[in-house]
Every structure is written in C-alpha cells, then in structure tokens.
Scaffold this motif. Structure first.
Motif, mmCIF file in Angstrom:
data_model
loop_
_atom_site.group_PDB
_atom_site.id
_atom_site.type_symbol
_atom_site.label_atom_id
_atom_site.label_comp_id
_atom_site.label_asym_id
_atom_site.label_seq_id
_atom_site.Cartn_x
_atom_site.Cartn_y
_atom_site.Cartn_z
ATOM 1 N N MET A 1 -22.191 71.454 36.325
ATOM 2 C CA MET A 1 -21.254 71.931 37.316
ATOM 3 C C MET A 1 -21.738 73.262 37.881
ATOM 4 O O MET A 1 -22.307 74.087 37.187
ATOM 5 N N ALA A 2 -21.470 73.453 39.137
ATOM 6 C CA ALA A 2 -21.985 74.632 39.822
ATOM 7 C C ALA A 2 -21.355 75.918 39.317
ATOM 8 O O ALA A 2 -22.042 76.896 39.078
ATOM 9 N N GLY A 3 -20.067 75.969 39.158
ATOM 10 C CA GLY A 3 -19.414 77.188 38.724
ATOM 11 C C GLY A 3 -17.946 76.945 38.480
ATOM 12 O O GLY A 3 -17.437 75.846 38.653
ATOM 13 N N SER A 4 -17.278 77.997 38.078
ATOM 14 C CA SER A 4 -15.861 77.845 37.801
ATOM 15 C C SER A 4 -15.058 77.888 39.102
ATOM 16 O O SER A 4 -15.504 78.390 40.122
ATOM 17 N N VAL A 5 -13.869 77.376 39.019
ATOM 18 C CA VAL A 5 -12.971 77.304 40.163
ATOM 19 C C VAL A 5 -11.998 78.476 40.068
ATOM 20 O O VAL A 5 -11.389 78.703 39.035
ATOM 21 N N SER A 6 -11.849 79.210 41.166
ATOM 22 C CA SER A 6 -10.947 80.365 41.165
ATOM 23 C C SER A 6 -9.506 79.921 41.426
ATOM 24 O O SER A 6 -9.249 78.814 41.906
ATOM 25 N N PHE A 41 0.120 69.144 39.755
ATOM 26 C CA PHE A 41 -0.241 70.555 39.619
ATOM 27 C C PHE A 41 0.609 71.234 38.545
ATOM 28 O O PHE A 41 0.115 72.084 37.813
ATOM 29 N N LYS A 42 1.862 70.841 38.437
ATOM 30 C CA LYS A 42 2.723 71.410 37.411
ATOM 31 C C LYS A 42 2.225 71.006 36.013
ATOM 32 O O LYS A 42 2.198 71.825 35.101
ATOM 33 N N ASP A 43 1.822 69.751 35.863
ATOM 34 C CA ASP A 43 1.316 69.264 34.574
ATOM 35 C C ASP A 43 0.019 69.950 34.171
ATOM 36 O O ASP A 43 -0.243 70.138 32.983
ATOM 37 N N ASN A 44 -0.800 70.316 35.141
ATOM 38 C CA ASN A 44 -2.120 70.883 34.848
ATOM 39 C C ASN A 44 -2.178 72.401 34.961
ATOM 40 O O ASN A 44 -3.256 72.982 34.849
ATOM 41 N N LYS A 45 -1.054 73.049 35.151
ATOM 42 C CA LYS A 45 -1.092 74.501 35.351
ATOM 43 C C LYS A 45 -1.494 75.265 34.089
ATOM 44 O O LYS A 45 -1.929 76.406 34.181
ATOM 45 N N SER A 46 -1.395 74.646 32.938
ATOM 46 C CA SER A 46 -1.754 75.342 31.701
ATOM 47 C C SER A 46 -3.206 75.098 31.276
ATOM 48 O O SER A 46 -3.605 75.548 30.202
ATOM 49 N N LEU A 47 -3.987 74.411 32.108
ATOM 50 C CA LEU A 47 -5.390 74.177 31.765
ATOM 51 C C LEU A 47 -6.133 75.510 31.704
ATOM 52 O O LEU A 47 -5.958 76.368 32.563
ATOM 53 N N SER A 48 -6.968 75.659 30.685
ATOM 54 C CA SER A 48 -7.699 76.921 30.562
ATOM 55 C C SER A 48 -9.218 76.719 30.472
ATOM 56 O O SER A 48 -9.966 77.639 30.776
ATOM 57 N N GLN A 49 -9.659 75.552 30.077
ATOM 58 C CA GLN A 49 -11.093 75.305 29.974
ATOM 59 C C GLN A 49 -11.676 75.096 31.369
ATOM 60 O O GLN A 49 -11.178 74.285 32.152
ATOM 61 N N ALA A 50 -12.724 75.843 31.662
ATOM 62 C CA ALA A 50 -13.329 75.802 32.996
ATOM 63 C C ALA A 50 -13.803 74.403 33.375
ATOM 64 O O ALA A 50 -13.664 73.988 34.523
ATOM 65 N N GLN A 51 -14.337 73.677 32.422
ATOM 66 C CA GLN A 51 -14.846 72.330 32.704
ATOM 67 C C GLN A 51 -13.696 71.394 33.103
ATOM 68 O O GLN A 51 -13.826 70.604 34.039
ATOM 69 N N GLU A 52 -12.571 71.495 32.415
ATOM 70 C CA GLU A 52 -11.421 70.646 32.723
ATOM 71 C C GLU A 52 -10.801 71.030 34.075
ATOM 72 O O GLU A 52 -10.403 70.165 34.847
ATOM 73 N N VAL A 53 -10.739 72.322 34.373
ATOM 74 C CA VAL A 53 -10.228 72.785 35.668
ATOM 75 C C VAL A 53 -11.129 72.266 36.793
ATOM 76 O O VAL A 53 -10.647 71.788 37.818
ATOM 77 N N GLN A 54 -12.434 72.336 36.587
ATOM 78 C CA GLN A 54 -13.397 71.842 37.576
ATOM 79 C C GLN A 54 -13.214 70.346 37.805
ATOM 80 O O GLN A 54 -13.248 69.881 38.950
ATOM 81 N N LYS A 55 -12.989 69.608 36.738
ATOM 82 C CA LYS A 55 -12.790 68.164 36.833
ATOM 83 C C LYS A 55 -11.532 67.847 37.646
ATOM 84 O O LYS A 55 -11.559 66.984 38.526
#
Length: 91
Positions: A1-6, A41-55
């Motif tokens: 993956m290129a980078g993290s998502v802000s 978006f409400k279900d995924n708002k607690s994601l913290s791992q960069a790879q999962e956020v990118q996915k």
C-alpha cells in the motif's frame, strides 16, 4: 500500500458518497444508499490499524464509482416521483 489514509481523505470520501447518492432519481435507492453509507462509516469509525483503514477507504472509492455509474444509468430510465417525495413548486 502506498501510504496511510488521513482523516481528511476519509471525510472527503464520505461527503462525496453522500453527495453522489443524493443524485439517485429513485426515492428507495437514494434512501437506501444514504442509510448504508452512514451505517458503514459509523461501524468503521473505531478502526485504528492503517492497513484496515486503507482497505475500507479503497472499498469506499470502488463504491463511489458504482454509485456514479448507477446515477447516470438511472437518469436514462426516469420515472414519476412517489407521493411521499417533496413536490417541486413548479408542478
């Protein structure tokens, strides 16, 4: 993956999804899409791992493309408004 998502990128894709889903001619499609976007978006708002956020961000981008295509197709096959929808002033 290129980078993290802000956070800004996530907020931007969220707004784009909401804006595009407002373009559905069908009341049912429009409300389903809005509800589904907000819930996801409400279900995924607690994601913290960069790879999962990118996915999930990539998944949102793919769905944005789908919504854009579907709204264009929906305009080709327009139908009458439902009685529960707001009627415009010039009708």
């Amino acid at each position: 993956m290129a980078g993290s998502v802000s956070k800004g990128q996530v907020l931007s894709i969220y707004k784009q999804l909401l804006r595009e889903s407002q373009k559905f001619n069908s009341y049912n499609f429009r409300n389903y899409a809005l509800r589904r976007i907000r819930d996801a978006f409400k279900d995924n708002k607690s994601l913290s791992q960069a790879q999962e956020v990118q996915k999930q961000y990539q998944f949102a981008n793919e769905n944005l493309d789908i919504i854009k295509r579907q709204t264009i197709i929906g305009k080709l096959y327009s139908s009458d408004r439902l009685c529960i929808e707001k009627q415009s002033a010039n009708e």
